[in-house]
Design a protein around this motif. Structure first.
Motif, PDB file in Angstrom:
ATOM      1  N   GLU A  28      38.047 157.307  10.211  1.00 38.86           N
ATOM      2  CA  GLU A  28      38.438 156.514   8.502  1.00 38.86           C
ATOM      3  C   GLU A  28      37.554 157.425   7.744  1.00 38.86           C
ATOM      4  O   GLU A  28      36.309 157.898   7.446  1.00 38.86           O
ATOM      5  CB  GLU A  28      38.133 155.092   8.813  1.00 38.86           C
ATOM      6  CG  GLU A  28      38.375 153.887   7.466  1.00 38.86           C
ATOM      7  CD  GLU A  28      38.241 153.215   7.529  1.00 38.86           C
ATOM      8  OE1 GLU A  28      38.421 152.524   6.353  1.00 38.86           O
ATOM      9  OE2 GLU A  28      37.736 152.455   8.573  1.00 38.86           O
ATOM     10  N   VAL A  29      38.103 157.660   6.493  1.00 38.94           N
ATOM     11  CA  VAL A  29      38.280 158.646   5.777  1.00 38.94           C
ATOM     12  C   VAL A  29      39.074 158.385   4.770  1.00 38.94           C
ATOM     13  O   VAL A  29      39.479 157.349   4.604  1.00 38.94           O
ATOM     14  CB  VAL A  29      38.137 160.056   5.867  1.00 38.94           C
ATOM     15  CG1 VAL A  29      37.802 161.259   6.771  1.00 38.94           C
ATOM     16  CG2 VAL A  29      39.673 160.583   5.780  1.00 38.94           C
ATOM     17  N   THR A  30      38.676 158.769   3.330  1.00 40.01           N
ATOM     18  CA  THR A  30      38.979 158.452   1.436  1.00 40.01           C
ATOM     19  C   THR A  30      39.814 159.665   1.123  1.00 40.01           C
ATOM     20  O   THR A  30      38.729 160.959   1.530  1.00 40.01           O
ATOM     21  CB  THR A  30      37.723 157.512   1.366  1.00 40.01           C
ATOM     22  OG1 THR A  30      37.966 156.902   1.184  1.00 40.01           O
ATOM     23  CG2 THR A  30      38.662 158.063  -0.469  1.00 40.01           C
ATOM     24  N   VAL A  31      41.067 159.692   0.918  1.00 42.87           N
ATOM     25  CA  VAL A  31      41.674 160.951   0.472  1.00 42.87           C
ATOM     26  C   VAL A  31      41.009 160.936  -1.101  1.00 42.87           C
ATOM     27  O   VAL A  31      41.098 160.149  -2.088  1.00 42.87           O
ATOM     28  CB  VAL A  31      43.083 160.782   0.116  1.00 42.87           C
ATOM     29  CG1 VAL A  31      43.511 161.626  -0.732  1.00 42.87           C
ATOM     30  CG2 VAL A  31      43.301 160.646   1.799  1.00 42.87           C
ATOM     31  N   ILE A  32      40.371 161.973  -1.414  1.00 40.98           N
ATOM     32  CA  ILE A  32      39.637 162.529  -2.618  1.00 40.98           C
ATOM     33  C   ILE A  32      40.683 163.312  -3.610  1.00 40.98           C
ATOM     34  O   ILE A  32      40.098 163.033  -4.456  1.00 40.98           O
ATOM     35  CB  ILE A  32      38.428 162.860  -2.679  1.00 40.98           C
ATOM     36  CG1 ILE A  32      38.642 164.105  -1.738  1.00 40.98           C
ATOM     37  CG2 ILE A  32      37.647 162.208  -2.299  1.00 40.98           C
ATOM     38  CD1 ILE A  32      36.696 164.858  -1.723  1.00 40.98           C
ATOM     39  N   GLU A  33      41.640 164.292  -2.890  1.00 39.55           N
ATOM     40  CA  GLU A  33      42.492 165.240  -3.020  1.00 39.55           C
ATOM     41  C   GLU A  33      43.550 165.918  -2.756  1.00 39.55           C
ATOM     42  O   GLU A  33      43.603 165.272  -1.424  1.00 39.55           O
ATOM     43  CB  GLU A  33      41.644 166.808  -3.636  1.00 39.55           C
ATOM     44  CG  GLU A  33      42.338 167.905  -4.271  1.00 39.55           C
ATOM     45  CD  GLU A  33      41.551 168.845  -5.150  1.00 39.55           C
ATOM     46  OE1 GLU A  33      42.050 169.574  -5.050  1.00 39.55           O
ATOM     47  OE2 GLU A  33      41.003 168.567  -4.466  1.00 39.55           O
ATOM     48  N   LEU A  34      44.824 165.854  -3.328  1.00 41.63           N
ATOM     49  CA  LEU A  34      46.693 166.192  -2.656  1.00 41.63           C
ATOM     50  C   LEU A  34      46.005 167.519  -2.350  1.00 41.63           C
ATOM     51  O   LEU A  34      46.404 168.364  -4.401  1.00 41.63           O
ATOM     52  CB  LEU A  34      47.494 165.131  -3.081  1.00 41.63           C
ATOM     53  CG  LEU A  34      47.266 163.575  -2.634  1.00 41.63           C
ATOM     54  CD1 LEU A  34      48.360 162.744  -3.324  1.00 41.63           C
ATOM     55  CD2 LEU A  34      47.444 163.736  -0.941  1.00 41.63           C
ATOM     56  N   PHE A  39      48.407 168.901   2.645  1.00 42.77           N
ATOM     57  CA  PHE A  39      47.166 168.717   2.658  1.00 42.77           C
ATOM     58  C   PHE A  39      46.188 168.173   1.930  1.00 42.77           C
ATOM     59  O   PHE A  39      47.007 167.691   0.766  1.00 42.77           O
ATOM     60  CB  PHE A  39      46.714 170.191   3.093  1.00 42.77           C
ATOM     61  CG  PHE A  39      46.669 170.592   4.407  1.00 42.77           C
ATOM     62  CD1 PHE A  39      46.304 170.701   5.600  1.00 42.77           C
ATOM     63  CD2 PHE A  39      48.005 171.406   4.061  1.00 42.77           C
ATOM     64  CE1 PHE A  39      46.720 171.422   6.314  1.00 42.77           C
ATOM     65  CE2 PHE A  39      48.463 172.197   5.698  1.00 42.77           C
ATOM     66  CZ  PHE A  39      48.406 172.309   6.424  1.00 42.77           C
ATOM     67  N   ALA A  40      45.445 167.814   1.762  1.00 46.10           N
ATOM     68  CA  ALA A  40      44.770 167.108   1.250  1.00 46.10           C
ATOM     69  C   ALA A  40      42.999 167.006   1.490  1.00 46.10           C
ATOM     70  O   ALA A  40      42.567 167.139   2.440  1.00 46.10           O
ATOM     71  CB  ALA A  40      44.763 165.693   1.539  1.00 46.10           C
ATOM     72  N   VAL A  41      42.622 167.219   0.413  1.00 44.73           N
ATOM     73  CA  VAL A  41      40.961 167.359   0.931  1.00 44.73           C
ATOM     74  C   VAL A  41      40.485 165.679   0.943  1.00 44.73           C
ATOM     75  O   VAL A  41      40.498 163.860   0.252  1.00 44.73           O
ATOM     76  CB  VAL A  41      39.619 167.254  -0.040  1.00 44.73           C
ATOM     77  CG1 VAL A  41      38.725 167.438  -0.330  1.00 44.73           C
ATOM     78  CG2 VAL A  41      39.792 168.838  -0.327  1.00 44.73           C
ATOM     79  N   VAL A  42      39.324 164.951   2.002  1.00 45.21           N
ATOM     80  CA  VAL A  42      38.936 164.174   2.608  1.00 45.21           C
ATOM     81  C   VAL A  42      36.966 164.205   2.532  1.00 45.21           C
ATOM     82  O   VAL A  42      37.127 164.931   2.999  1.00 45.21           O
ATOM     83  CB  VAL A  42      39.202 163.442   3.096  1.00 45.21           C
ATOM     84  CG1 VAL A  42      41.069 163.206   4.004  1.00 45.21           C
ATOM     85  CG2 VAL A  42      39.202 164.427   4.405  1.00 45.21           C
ATOM     86  N   ASP A  43      36.623 162.809   2.098  1.00 39.46           N
ATOM     87  CA  ASP A  43      35.492 162.396   2.124  1.00 39.46           C
ATOM     88  C   ASP A  43      35.050 161.927   3.458  1.00 39.46           C
ATOM     89  O   ASP A  43      35.396 160.840   4.367  1.00 39.46           O
ATOM     90  CB  ASP A  43      35.304 161.574   1.216  1.00 39.46           C
ATOM     91  CG  ASP A  43      33.551 161.261   0.584  1.00 39.46           C
ATOM     92  OD1 ASP A  43      32.755 161.861   2.178  1.00 39.46           O
ATOM     93  OD2 ASP A  43      33.171 161.006   0.214  1.00 39.46           O
TER      94      ASP A  43
END
Length: 79
Positions: A28-34, A39-43
């Motif tokens: 489980e992660v949080t999307v911080i940038e699309l 693709f996305a950057v996740v925390d």
């Protein structure tokens, strides 16, 4: 639902952090940038990673399940 999501089929429902495809554990992660090209950057809670969100209609702030670098479900947050 926005216009981008209207023509997408719903993603498979994964429960309890387990991938329904292979029964392996998803993270489980949080999307911080699309990013471009699905693709996305996740925390991850331990750092940031780039993952594919091509199969999931994800937005910044969404909690998603990721398995093998691929988002497999968006989690519904109940309050």
């Amino acid at each position: 639902m926005n216009a981008r999501d209207a023509d997408r089929a719903p993603a498979p429902a994964c429960h309890d952090g387990v991938c329904i495809t292979c029964s392996d554990t998803a993270v489980e992660v949080t999307v911080i940038e699309l990013l471009d090209l699905g693709f996305a950057v996740v925390d991850t809670g331990q750092g940031r990673e780039e993952v594919s969100v091509a199969l999931v209609a994800a937005s910044v702030g969404d909690r998603i399940l990721v398995h093998a670098g691929e988002a497999i479900a968006r989690l519904e947050i109940s309050e």
